[in-house]
Each structure stands twice: as structure tokens, then as C-alpha cells.
Scaffold this active site. Structure first.
Site, PDB file in Angstrom:
ATOM      1  N   ASN A  21      34.530  45.708  37.975  1.00 41.27           N
ATOM      2  CA  ASN A  21      35.559  46.520  37.311  1.00 41.27           C
ATOM      3  C   ASN A  21      35.970  45.906  35.968  1.00 41.27           C
ATOM      4  O   ASN A  21      36.821  46.440  35.265  1.00 41.27           O
ATOM      5  CB  ASN A  21      36.795  46.724  38.214  1.00 41.27           C
ATOM      6  N   TYR A  61      44.989  34.077  46.818  1.00 44.46           N
ATOM      7  CA  TYR A  61      43.534  33.872  46.827  1.00 44.46           C
ATOM      8  C   TYR A  61      43.098  33.293  48.173  1.00 44.46           C
ATOM      9  O   TYR A  61      42.224  33.838  48.855  1.00 44.46           O
ATOM     10  CB  TYR A  61      43.160  32.932  45.691  1.00 44.46           C
ATOM     11  N   LYS A  74      43.655  42.277  47.038  1.00 46.19           N
ATOM     12  CA  LYS A  74      42.939  43.493  47.436  1.00 46.19           C
ATOM     13  C   LYS A  74      41.417  43.329  47.431  1.00 46.19           C
ATOM     14  O   LYS A  74      40.728  43.837  48.312  1.00 46.19           O
ATOM     15  CB  LYS A  74      43.340  44.663  46.522  1.00 46.19           C
ATOM     16  N   THR A 120      38.066  40.645  35.100  1.00 45.64           N
ATOM     17  CA  THR A 120      37.845  39.253  34.678  1.00 45.64           C
ATOM     18  C   THR A 120      36.395  39.038  34.248  1.00 45.64           C
ATOM     19  O   THR A 120      36.108  38.064  33.566  1.00 45.64           O
ATOM     20  CB  THR A 120      38.192  38.234  35.804  1.00 45.64           C
ATOM     21  N   VAL A 128      35.795  47.526  43.673  1.00 42.50           N
ATOM     22  CA  VAL A 128      35.366  47.566  45.084  1.00 42.50           C
ATOM     23  C   VAL A 128      36.533  47.707  46.064  1.00 42.50           C
ATOM     24  O   VAL A 128      36.309  47.950  47.248  1.00 42.50           O
ATOM     25  CB  VAL A 128      34.517  46.332  45.496  1.00 42.50           C
TER      26      VAL A 128
END
Ligand code: UDP
Length: 324
Positions: free
Chosen positions: A35, A148, A94, A38, A60
């Protein structure tokens, strides 16, 4: 036999792009997905002209649709530096939870084998040293790294559940600190931070007294380990990393020597929950994959420094972070 098709998520990122190169070189049809929050499209633009490469600009965490056959999935989409987690915590949660769920569903529907990128962060600030795969970790769920660490721990749990309950062929790699060309200069990680500072003539920002340790693996070694894990039949997590451990102070000194910079190391406050020590126990990788790193830190750092030297002056001085 027909060409094997592999989906690589996070394909425009540091690790994802090297995996794309490797699987293209091995004759796979690579379906790259990112996407780009980063990732950097420039990391894979050299592949766009190839017939056996396609790119989907997609997140995703949303439903993933891939037409046709799919044989393998490598899930490497995720922000991966402490600065990123602080700036985009919800996306970080997510991508490894909802995103992993979507990709496991895709693997099940396509009868594909899926390898997910886990991390040494599942061990948190480890109380066992070096870290073996059977250590459960010491993670602060609500600290800055929690988004994370806990998402990756959930990722491992749901991956094992799909393996056990749905009989999906799954693999879990626990990746330790890795470096090499295409790391983002300003992602806050110690290696690009130090090299960028050395090249700009700035002092190197060592956090704390620099006595914390890390063990750095060159990216080509990591990619080889991942490839071997994907093609073996072992579904439990495997550490992949370089056991050569060094303090951050010594690492800074190595970078100063390598770059020939005559600046000094300065000490800044240690971030919250910064692990004090980290070194992989790679006994499993040695025994099961017959794998161990082959590229020394001296050699890997030289290649990486040569890459950063090719960046434009403008890029080198663009200090603001992506999300600021
Ligand atoms: N670090 C540092 N200076 C920097 C960036 C990082 O001293 O400019 C330290 C950081 O506190 C940590 C180590 O280097 O102890 C590795 O940090 P990095 O963000 O690269 O990875 P991680 O902490 O996730 O291993």
C-alpha cells in the site's frame, strides 16, 4: 511443469523488494502487493518491465483478491521500525492481525503455502539470552512497541491456528535485525541513522549509554534462510539472524571507521522499552535448514555504505520523516 506463482506482500519495502528479486531470479511469477505507506516503489520499479512480475497497490488489511492459481504467499507487509509504530500504530496493528487473517484465508482458498514474517520483537526485552524459539518473551503490551510486538504475537497465534485447525501449510520466520541496501534512510533504525549522520557530517546519535546489544544480519543471508524455510516442511517458528552480537556503542564506532567520518558519538535518552540485549540462537536454522549466515558484518556494511553513498544530496538531507 507450469510456472509457480508467489504473492509477496510488503513488496516495495526493504525485505519485500529483495524477496521479489530472489524469486524472480528463480523463475517464479511474482505478484507484488504494497500500500506504499512505508514502502518505496523505486525498490521494485526495475521489475515492472518483466512479464513474470505484476504489482497490486493494495492494503492487505482489506480483503485480498488474487485471480488464478497461487502456490505461495510471503507476508512481509508491516511497518518495521520503532518510529513507524509510534506514527502509525493502528495500521501496524491491523496489517499483522487483519492482514494476516486475510492472507491465511487466501492461502486456504488457493491451497497455497504461506510464510509469515515474525520478529525477534516477540521476545520483547528478553530475559533469556541468546533467544531460543521456545522462549515466550517479555513484552509490554501497552508500551510504544506493543502495537508491533503484540500484533506479531497474534500473527503467530492465528497462523498456528490455521495450520492446526484448517491444515493450511504455514511457516513462521522470526527475523532479527537485518540491514542492507534499500533500507529507508530516515526510518529511525540505527544503521541508516548512523550512516546518514556520518555522510552529513553530523554526530552519531547513540541512545542511552550504548551498552544495549543487537546482532545484525545482512539481507542476502536472511533471504536465503527464508527461501530454505519456505521449501522445508517445518511449521514451528524458526529464528533467522546473525548471532554476531555487538553493543550499539561499538557499532557506532565501526560506522565511524567505515565511513572515515571524524565526528563523535553523542548520547540521547534511551527510548521506552528498548530491549537491552538481542542475539538469535540459530541452532534450529542450522539443523533444520542447514543455514547459517555467510556474510560478515565488515563485508555487509561495506556493501550497504556503498549503496547509501549513491543517494542524492537532496535525499541525504531530506530529514523529515514520511508521516511528519
Ligand atoms: N539506536 C541508537 N541511535 C539511533 C537509532 C537507534 O542508538 O539513532 C539504538 C536503539 O535504541 C536500539 C538499537 O539502536 O537500542 C537498534 O535500534 P533499531 O531501531 O535499529 O532496532 P530495534 O530497537 O528494533 O532492534
Amino acid at each position: 511443469m507450469s510456472q509457480k506463482r508467489i504473492l509477496i506482500t510488503g513488496a516495495a519495502g526493504f525485505l519485500g523488494s529483495h524477496l521479489c528479486d530472489r524469486f524472480i531470479a528463480e523463475g517464479f511469477h511474482v505478484i507484488a502487493m504494497d500500500n506504499l505507506i512505508t514502502g518505496d516503489i523505486r525498490n521494485i520499479e526495475h521489475l515492472f518491465k518483466l512479464e513474470n512480475f505484476e504489482f497490486y497497490h493494495h492494503d492487505v488489511s482489506k480483503y485480498v483478491h488474487i485471480p488464478g492459481d497461487l502456490h505461495y504467499i510471503l507476508h512481509f507487509a508491516s511497518p518495521a521500525s520503532p518510529i513507524d509504530y509510534l506514527k502509525i500504530p493502528i495500521q501496524t496493528l491491523k496489517v499483522s492481525s487483519l492482514g494476516t487473517h486475510n492472507l491465511l484465508g487466501l492461502a486456504k482458498a488457493k491451497n497455497a503455502r504461506i510464510l509469515v514474517a515474525s520478529t525477534s520483537e516477540v521476545y520483547g526485552d528478553p530475559l533469556v539470552h541468546p533467544q531460543t524459539e521456545d522462549y515466550w518473551g517479555n513484552v509490554n503490551p501497552i508500551g510504544p512497541r506493543g502495537v508491533y510486538d503484540e500484533a506479531k504475537r497474534f500473527q503467530e497465534a492465528i497462523t498456528m491456528a490455521y495450520h492446526t485447525y484448517h491444515k493450511v501449510e504455514t511457516r513462521i520466520v522470526r527475523i532479527f535485525n537485518t540491514y542492507g541496501p534499500r533500507m529507508r534512510l530516515n526510518d529511525g533504525r540505527v544503521l541508516p541513522a548512523f550512516i546518514g549522520q556520518a555522510l552529513r557530517g553530523e554526530d552519531l546519535t547513540m541512545f542511552g549509554d550504548g551498552s544495549q546489544t543487537r546482532s545484525f544480519c545482512y539481507v542476502a543471508d536472511l533471504v536465503e534462510g527464508i527461501r530454505r524455510l519456505l521449501f522445508c516442511d517445518y511449521a514451528q517458528p524458526v529464528n533467522i539472524g546473525n548471532p554476531s552480537e555487538i553493543t550499539i556503542r561499538e557499532f557506532g564506532e565501526e560506522i565511524l571507521k567505515l565511513t572515515g567520518a571524524n565526528q563523535k558519538l553523542i548520547s540521547l535518552p534511551l527510548p521506552t522499552d528498548d530491549p537491552k540485549q538481542r542475539r538469535p540462537d540459530i541452532t534450529k536454522a542450522r539443523e533444520i535448514l542447514n543455514w547459517e549466515p555467510t556474510i560478515s558484518r565488515a563485508e555487509g556494511l561495506r556493501i550497504t555504505f556503498d549503496y547509501f553513498k549513491t543517494l542524492s544530496n537532496e535525499e541525504l538531507h531530506k530529514k523529515e520523516h514520511r508521516f511528519s
